[in-house]
Design an enzyme around this catalytic site. Structure first.
Site, PDB file in Angstrom:
ATOM      1  N   ASP A   7      -1.092  46.252  -9.337  1.00 17.11           N
ATOM      2  CA  ASP A   7      -1.209  47.587  -9.937  1.00 17.11           C
ATOM      3  C   ASP A   7      -1.873  48.514  -8.926  1.00 17.11           C
ATOM      4  OD1 ASP A   7      -1.404  49.809 -11.508  1.00 17.11           O
ATOM      5  OD2 ASP A   7      -2.973  49.027 -12.811  1.00 17.11           O
ATOM      6  N   ILE A   8      -1.193  48.677  -7.805  1.00 14.51           N
ATOM      7  CA  ILE A   8      -1.761  49.439  -6.682  1.00 14.51           C
ATOM      8  C   ILE A   8      -1.459  50.920  -6.911  1.00 14.51           C
ATOM      9  CG2 ILE A   8      -1.777  49.682  -4.167  1.00 14.51           C
ATOM     10  CD1 ILE A   8      -2.656  46.865  -5.412  1.00 14.51           C
ATOM     11  N   GLU A   9      -2.496  51.703  -7.033  1.00 17.82           N
ATOM     12  CA  GLU A   9      -2.299  53.111  -7.398  1.00 17.82           C
ATOM     13  C   GLU A   9      -2.767  54.100  -6.338  1.00 17.82           C
ATOM     14  OE1 GLU A   9      -3.020  54.122 -11.420  1.00 17.82           O
ATOM     15  OE2 GLU A   9      -2.690  52.100 -12.162  1.00 17.82           O
ATOM     16  N   HIS A  10      -3.396  53.609  -5.289  1.00 13.59           N
ATOM     17  CA  HIS A  10      -3.758  54.526  -4.203  1.00 13.59           C
ATOM     18  C   HIS A  10      -3.848  53.769  -2.886  1.00 13.59           C
ATOM     19  CE1 HIS A  10      -7.916  53.015  -4.396  1.00 13.59           C
ATOM     20  NE2 HIS A  10      -7.903  53.224  -5.701  1.00 13.59           N
TER      21      HIS A  10
ATOM     22  N   TYR B 206      -9.995  49.448  -2.733  1.00 12.48           N
ATOM     23  CA  TYR B 206      -9.145  48.374  -2.246  1.00 12.48           C
ATOM     24  C   TYR B 206      -8.140  48.881  -1.237  1.00 12.48           C
ATOM     25  CZ  TYR B 206      -6.108  50.236  -5.985  1.00 12.48           C
ATOM     26  OH  TYR B 206      -5.359  51.046  -6.797  1.00 12.48           O
TER      27      TYR B 206
END
Ligand SMILES: *[C@@H]1O[C@H](CO)[C@@H](O)[C@H](O)[C@H]1NC(C)=O
Ligand SMILES: *[C@@H]1O[C@H](CO)[C@@H](O)[C@H](O)[C@H]1NC(C)=O
Length: 349
Positions: A145-148, A105
Site C-alpha cells: 500500500d505504497i502511497e508516496h 518508508y
C-alpha cells in the site's frame, strides 16, 4: 441432459467471485477491537493487517492493538499473533500490508528492496528471527500500500519475496493497493512487471470513486492486457463509513455499480478501509457494512443466470465494444475490459 450440464458447467466459469477483504490495524473510526473479533464474522475472507509503516528500518504500528516492544524497540504483539492463527483456523487469509498514507518508508536502491525481502520473510513469513512481532504466526502474504515516494525497490522486494515463497510448501500471496487513478503514481512498475494475486484498488479519496468518473474499466483493461497475472483479482476498495475516507457510498448504491462489474473475469470482491469503520456503520437490520457488502455478493449471481439462461445475450454483452463516455460507461461493456481513453481522465491527486 448432457447438454444442459455442459452448459451449467460452462456457466459456472462465470460465477462472480465474492470475497470481502478488510484492512485492520489503523482504527480509523475508534473502538478497534482485537483481530479475532473481525475473524468471527463470516463476511470477512481476507484481513490486511496494517501497517508496516517504516522501512527499510522496520517499524510497525497497529494503533490501539499493540504497545509492547522488543529490546530493539520494534513492537511485540503476541495477541495479534494468536489472532492471526485464529483467523487462519477460520479459513481467512491474513496478509500484512506495508506503507499507508503516512509513515516513513522507501528504498534508495533495488538492492535495498531486495534485502528487505529477507527481513520480511524472517519477521513475518516462513523464516526465523529473535524478534518476530507476531511470534510464530506466519502471514499468508504481503500487500503493497505504497502511497508516496519513489517506485525504487518494490519490484526487487516482490521478486525477493517470490523467491522465498518458492521454497515453502504453503501458498503465499502478493497484493497491491493502488489508488484508483490509472496508472498509479507509486505502484505502476510493480503492477506492470510482477504477477500479483490481488489488487485492492482504492476507490476513495479520489475523483474516480463510485460516481460519474468511476474508472473500474481502466483497471479491468489493466488486468486483461497489462498485468503479468491475467487472473489477478481486482477488489473494489471502499471506505467503511463516512469517517474513514471520502467517497463513502451506502451499500444500496454500491449495488447499482456491482451488477455492471461483477461478471468481469477479474472481479474479486470488495476491500474495505477499514474494519473499525465498517463495524461502526450498522444498518437498520443490524448488519455492519462488511456484512452488507458480503450480502450483495451473495445475492443471486447475475453472471451465472445470464450465462445459463441466455448465452447469446451474454456473448453480445461481452463482445460489444463501446467507446465509453463517463455517462454511458456504467451501462456499457467497458467494464469487461474495454475502455476508451476519454473515459480515463488523467490522474490528479
Ligand atoms: C501508531 O501511529 C500513531 C499515528 O502516527 C501514533 O500516534 C501512535 O503512537 C503509534 N503507536 C505506536 C504504538 O507506535
Ligand atoms: C476498445 O474499444 C475501442 C473502440 O471500439 C477499440 O478501438 C479498442 O481497440 C478496444 N480496445 C481493446 C483493448 O479492446
Amino acid at each position: 441432459m448432457l447438454a444442459k450440464s455442459l452448459l451449467l458447467c460452462m456457466a459456472s466459469a462465470f460465477v462472480a467471485a465474492s470475497e470481502v477483504a478488510v484492512y485492520w490495524g489503523q482504527n480509523s473510526a475508534g473502538g478497534q477491537e482485537r483481530l479475532s473479533t473481525y475473524c468471527d464474522s463470516t463476511s470477512v475472507d481476507i484481513v490486511l493487517v496494517s501497517f508496516i509503516n517504516g522501512f527499510p528500518n522496520l517499524e510497525v504500528n497497529f494503533s490501539n492493538q499493540c504497545g509492547a516492544t522488543f529490546p530493539s524497540g520494534l513492537l511485540h504483539c503476541p495477541q495479534i499473533g494468536e489472532d492471526i492463527k485464529y483467523c487462519q483456523s477460520k479459513g481467512k487469509k491474513v496478509m500484512i500490508s506495508m506503507g499507508g498514507a503516512s509513515g516513513s518508508y522507501g528504498f534508495s536502491s533495488e538492492a535495498e528492496g531486495s534485502e528487505f525481502a529477507t527481513t520480511l520473510w524472517n519477521k513475518f513469513g516462513g523464516g526465523s528471527d529473535a524478534e518476530r512481532p507476531f511470534d510464530d504466526a506466519v502471514v499468508d502474504g504481503f500487500d503493497f500500500d505504497i502511497e508516496h515516494g519513489a517506485e525504487t525497490g518494490y519490484v526487487a522486494l516482490a521478486e525477493g519475496l517470490k523467491s522465498y515463497f518458492a521454497t515453502a510448501s504453503k501458498k503465499y500471496y502478493l497484493g497491491a493497493a493502488p489508488q484508483c487513478p490509472y496508472p498509479d503514481a507509486t505502484l505502476n512498475q510493480l503492477l506492470t512487471s510482477v504477477a500479483l494475486d490481488y489488487s485492492f484498488i482504492q476507490f476513495y479519496n479520489n475523483y474516480c470513486n463510485l460516481g460519474p468518473n468511476f474508472n473500474w474499466a481502466s483497471w479491468a483493461e489493466y488486468a486483461a492486457t497489462v498485468s503479468p497475472n491475467k487472473d489477478i483479482q481486482l477488489f473494489l476498495g471502499l471506505p467503511g463509513s463516512e469517517v474513514s475516507a471520502s467517497g463513502y457510498t451506502p451499500s444500496a448504491t454500491v449495488n447499482k455499480y456491482l451488477s455492471d462489474i461483477q461478471c468481469g473475469p477479474n472481479f474479486g470482491g470488495f476491500a474495505i478501509w477499514d474494519a473499525s469503520s465498517a463495524w461502526s456503520n450498522v444498518d437498520s437490520n443490524g448488519d455492519n457494512y462488511a456484512v452488507q457488502l458480503k450480502n450483495l455478493l451473495n445475492e443471486a449471481d447475475p453472471c451465472t443466470t445470464s450465462a445459463s439462461s441466455s448465452s447469446s445475450a451474454t456473448s453480445t454483452k461481452l463482445s460489444t465494444t463501446t467507446a465509453a463516455t463517463t455517462s454511458d460507461v456504467l451501462s456499457s461493456s467497458a467494464f469487461y475490459g474495454n475502455v476508451s481513453s476519454s473515459a480515463v481522465p488523467s490522474a490528479s491527486e
